[in-house]
Design an enzyme around this catalytic site. Structure first.
Site, PDB file in Angstrom:
ATOM      1  N   ASP A  39       0.865  -1.169   0.000  1.00 21.54           N
ATOM      2  CA  ASP A  39       0.000   0.000   0.000  1.00 21.54           C
ATOM      3  C   ASP A  39       0.911   1.231   0.000  1.00 21.54           C
ATOM      4  O   ASP A  39       2.125   1.115   0.231  1.00 21.54           O
ATOM      5  CB  ASP A  39      -0.881  -0.034   1.245  1.00 21.54           C
ATOM      6  CG  ASP A  39      -1.746   1.197   1.396  1.00 21.54           C
ATOM      7  OD1 ASP A  39      -2.366   1.611   0.410  1.00 21.54           O
ATOM      8  OD2 ASP A  39      -1.777   1.762   2.508  1.00 21.54           O
TER       9      ASP A  39
ATOM     10  N   ASP B   3      -0.385   5.049   0.929  1.00 21.19           N
ATOM     11  CA  ASP B   3      -0.769   6.105   1.865  1.00 21.19           C
ATOM     12  C   ASP B   3      -0.770   5.597   3.301  1.00 21.19           C
ATOM     13  O   ASP B   3      -1.480   4.646   3.637  1.00 21.19           O
ATOM     14  CB  ASP B   3      -2.151   6.656   1.505  1.00 21.19           C
ATOM     15  CG  ASP B   3      -2.137   7.381   0.173  1.00 21.19           C
ATOM     16  OD1 ASP B   3      -1.356   8.332   0.032  1.00 21.19           O
ATOM     17  OD2 ASP B   3      -2.889   6.982  -0.737  1.00 21.19           O
TER      18      ASP B   3
END
Length: 248
Positions: A31, A33
């Site tokens: 991922d 963020d």
């Protein structure tokens, strides 16, 4: 007997790891963020700036409920959750203006660069699986992080990719991201790194193991679905999942 290893954690706590509890993997998905970059803090500032105009508060409970969502899903949830007199398009447009100011100042979180470079140098296939749009990604990475993100040969942008039908907690993004590797690994061959509850749920729904590095404020009762929970990426030991260990 199952071998155990103790890893020192902050606040004089310890994480007990059952060494036989993990399966060796061959591919890794990240991922972005809140996991690679500190953008979750910036999202909070951006959304609070927008909702403040209507006397509303972007609460932490609302934030954790939508982390990992695609942008149109995020807009819908904030508008509904705070009863804002805005359309989805108006909220997204206001968000873009905030992002243009805030995102160029993103920073890489502790331990992340070392791990990404280590996997790259050891020829472990790595991919980016972010709910961000391509435009948002470019704002966050263009100024100072191009070299780091160039190490990802495969990138999937949930808010821009037509193959990602539903955002996290649905498994779409991780299944699509895994399919981008030329050798098409099975889900059990992939390890996911996430910071968000919805991201963990998505990885598990995709049939993948997931290492969670949650926000320090998150109640740890929300982390139970993760394969492994860390305070920081600095704590991660690649050999737990059959990956090459750090050399120093």
């Amino acid at each position: 007997m199952v071998q155990k290893q103790f890893i020192r954690r902050r606040f004089n706590c310890y994480l007990i790891i059952n060494m036989g509890a993990f399966t060796a993997v061959t591919h890794v998905l990240f991922d972005m963020d809140g996991l690679i970059l500190n953008t979750e803090d910036l999202y909070t500032v951006a959304f609070q700036n927008i909702v403040s105009k209507f006397g509303k508060n972007y609460t932490y409970d609302l934030k954790i409920s939508l982390m990992g969502s695609q942008m149109h899903e995020t807009a819908d949830m904030i508008i509904k959750g705070l009863d804002l007199p805005m359309t989805r398009d108006e909220f997204i447009e206001a968000s873009k203006k905030e992002f243009a100011t805030l995102f160029p100042d993103t920073e890489v979180l502790p331990g992340v660069r070392r791990l990404i470079e280590h996997l790259h140098n050891n020829n472990i296939p790595i991919g980016l699986a972010t709910s961000s749009s391509i435009e948002s990604y470019e704002l966050k990475t263009n100024k100072q992080h191009q070299q780091l993100f160039s190490l990802f040969p495969y990138k999937t942008f949930g808010s821009s990719d037509p193959e990602v039908k539903k955002g996290k907690p649905f498994p779409d993004i991780f299944l699509v991201a895994a399919s981008r590797f030329p050798d098409k690994p099975a889900p059990e061959q992939c390890l996911v790194f996430e910071d968000a509850i919805n991201g963990v749920k998505a990885a598990r729904a995709a049939g993948m193991q997931v290492v969670m590095v949650p926000d320090a404020k998150l109640d740890r009762s929300y982390t139970k679905e993760a394969t492994l929970v860390l305070n920081s990426m600095e704590e991660f030991k690649p050999e737990l999942f059959g990956l090459p260990p750090f050399t120093n």
